[in-house]
Design a protein around this motif. Structure first.
Motif, mmCIF file in Angstrom:
data_model
loop_
_atom_site.group_PDB
_atom_site.id
_atom_site.type_symbol
_atom_site.label_atom_id
_atom_site.label_comp_id
_atom_site.label_asym_id
_atom_site.label_seq_id
_atom_site.Cartn_x
_atom_site.Cartn_y
_atom_site.Cartn_z
ATOM 1 N N LYS A 78 36.937 56.787 43.873
ATOM 2 C CA LYS A 78 35.685 57.417 43.429
ATOM 3 C C LYS A 78 35.680 58.921 43.673
ATOM 4 O O LYS A 78 35.067 59.680 42.939
ATOM 5 N N ARG A 88 36.974 48.666 38.911
ATOM 6 C CA ARG A 88 36.223 49.092 37.714
ATOM 7 C C ARG A 88 35.180 48.059 37.302
ATOM 8 O O ARG A 88 34.150 48.406 36.735
ATOM 9 N N ASN A 89 35.483 46.764 37.586
ATOM 10 C CA ASN A 89 34.539 45.719 37.192
ATOM 11 C C ASN A 89 33.421 45.530 38.223
ATOM 12 O O ASN A 89 32.599 44.638 38.094
ATOM 13 N N LYS A 128 44.637 56.001 40.035
ATOM 14 C CA LYS A 128 44.368 54.721 39.380
ATOM 15 C C LYS A 128 45.466 53.717 39.699
ATOM 16 O O LYS A 128 46.636 54.107 39.809
ATOM 17 N N THR A 177 38.151 51.345 44.417
ATOM 18 C CA THR A 177 36.927 50.901 43.751
ATOM 19 C C THR A 177 37.268 50.154 42.465
ATOM 20 O O THR A 177 37.867 50.737 41.555
ATOM 21 N N ASP A 198 41.489 46.585 37.514
ATOM 22 C CA ASP A 198 41.855 47.998 37.583
ATOM 23 C C ASP A 198 40.957 48.650 38.615
ATOM 24 O O ASP A 198 39.764 48.368 38.660
ATOM 25 N N TYR A 199 41.546 49.485 39.442
ATOM 26 C CA TYR A 199 40.720 50.183 40.419
ATOM 27 C C TYR A 199 41.095 51.654 40.482
ATOM 28 O O TYR A 199 42.141 52.066 39.970
ATOM 29 N N PHE A 200 40.217 52.436 41.088
ATOM 30 C CA PHE A 200 40.427 53.888 41.162
ATOM 31 C C PHE A 200 39.776 54.427 42.421
ATOM 32 O O PHE A 200 39.136 53.692 43.167
ATOM 33 N N ASP A 236 34.477 47.601 46.457
ATOM 34 C CA ASP A 236 34.464 49.055 46.617
ATOM 35 C C ASP A 236 34.731 49.354 48.091
ATOM 36 O O ASP A 236 33.858 49.185 48.934
ATOM 37 N N ARG A 255 46.258 48.947 39.838
ATOM 38 C CA ARG A 255 45.812 47.627 39.384
ATOM 39 C C ARG A 255 46.305 46.519 40.324
ATOM 40 O O ARG A 255 47.425 46.571 40.825
ATOM 41 N N PRO A 315 39.018 60.560 40.815
ATOM 42 C CA PRO A 315 39.205 59.548 39.753
ATOM 43 C C PRO A 315 40.548 59.641 39.034
ATOM 44 O O PRO A 315 40.846 58.789 38.202
#
Lengths: 105, 172
Positions: free
Chosen positions: A92, A63-64, A98, A61, A88-90, A68, A100, A95
């Motif tokens: 859901k 961040r911006n 993490k 997902t 950057d993503y993570f 997703d 990038r 969390p």
């Protein structure tokens, strides 16, 4: 050259051409809640593949909010990168996961 | 005054997971505790799915049910492979008792009050279980495969703890 042969040659050639012009495929493995590699560099048009080796579902997902993706257990999810920039993503669901993706134009 | 203090101490023990205060655990006991902790969270999730109408709370509960089921399925496969029979013990019993009390408390609540209490308890519950995994269950586990499963479990449940905190922050 028989017509059939010519046809095959053209097919092969076009295959080669499209392969060389083709965007890259970048693979990211998810294993034991870790995205590996945690940082990847790509270009617009490249495809990123998240390969989930865990028995539980994860997400990738942004961040911006750009994307997703759900990556089910033992499944692969794909994304064609459309925009340049560092994302950057993570996950859901977890969390604490993490990573990038840096996308060049 | 003393009685008040003792009540406070007892409450603190509950919060910090006195269920885990016990002597060195064996692998069959550790397997039982880890499995029980997962099952209890599945039951909590089922209660939330039956009662809550909040989208975030329901999504969280669905995640808990799905993840803990998957992990417990793996745990069962491992104990079968290792020919270990999970052994009931005081810690599992205390956890079960605490969870039953929490469920009874939550059963009386509705709407936003239920949502808040459920998510608050999920944060606290995962904190307790994660603390126990880190300081007791993982260090005490003898078998490497069991230890590895517990370590992955810890990462998953730490994720749940953070996820619960995020849902909790939205409820405020």
């Amino acid at each position: 050259m028989t017509p059939r042969r010519t046809h095959l040659t053209i097919l092969l050639l076009s295959g080669l051409l499209s392969a060389s012009a083709h965007a890259a495929n970048i693979q990211i493995t998810i294993d034991k809640l870790v995205y590996a590699p945690a940082e990847v560099s790509a270009k617009v048009g490249d495809t990123v593949e998240w390969i989930n080796k865990d028995v539980i579902a994860h997400t990738a997902t942004a961040r911006n909010g750009d994307w997703d993706l759900m990556v089910g257990p033992s499944k692969t999810a794909r994304l064609v990168l459309k925009k340049a920039g560092a994302v950057d993503y993570f996950c859901k669901f977890h969390p604490n996961m993490k990573a990038r993706v840096t996308v060049a134009p | 005054m003393f009685a008040k203090l003792m009540t406070a101490v007892a409450a603190l023990c509950l919060l910090t997971g006195s269920a885990f205060a016990q002597a060195k655990l064996t692998d069959p006991q550790i397997a039982h505790i880890a499995y029980t902790a997962g099952q209890l969270d599945i039951e909590a999730a089922k209660q939330a799915l039956a009662k809550s109408k909040n989208k975030d709370v329901r999504a969280f509960a669905e995640d808990m049910e799905r993840d803990h089921s998957a992990v417990n399925k793996q745990a069962l496969a491992l104990v079968k492979k290792l020919k270990v029979t999970p052994e009931d013990n005081a810690t599992s019993q205390a956890l079960t008792k605490q969870a039953a009390a929490e469920r009874a408390k939550l059963a009386k609540l509705k709407g936003a009050a239920f949502d808040k209490a459920y998510v608050d308890n999920e944060v606290a519950y995962h904190k307790t279980v994660n603390g126990a995994l880190e300081t007791q269950l993982i260090p005490s586990a003898n078998n490497d495969e069991l230890k590895s499963l517990l370590q992955t479990g810890l990462k998953i449940f730490q994720g749940h703890e953070q996820h619960a905190e995020m849902v909790d922050a939205k409820l405020k």
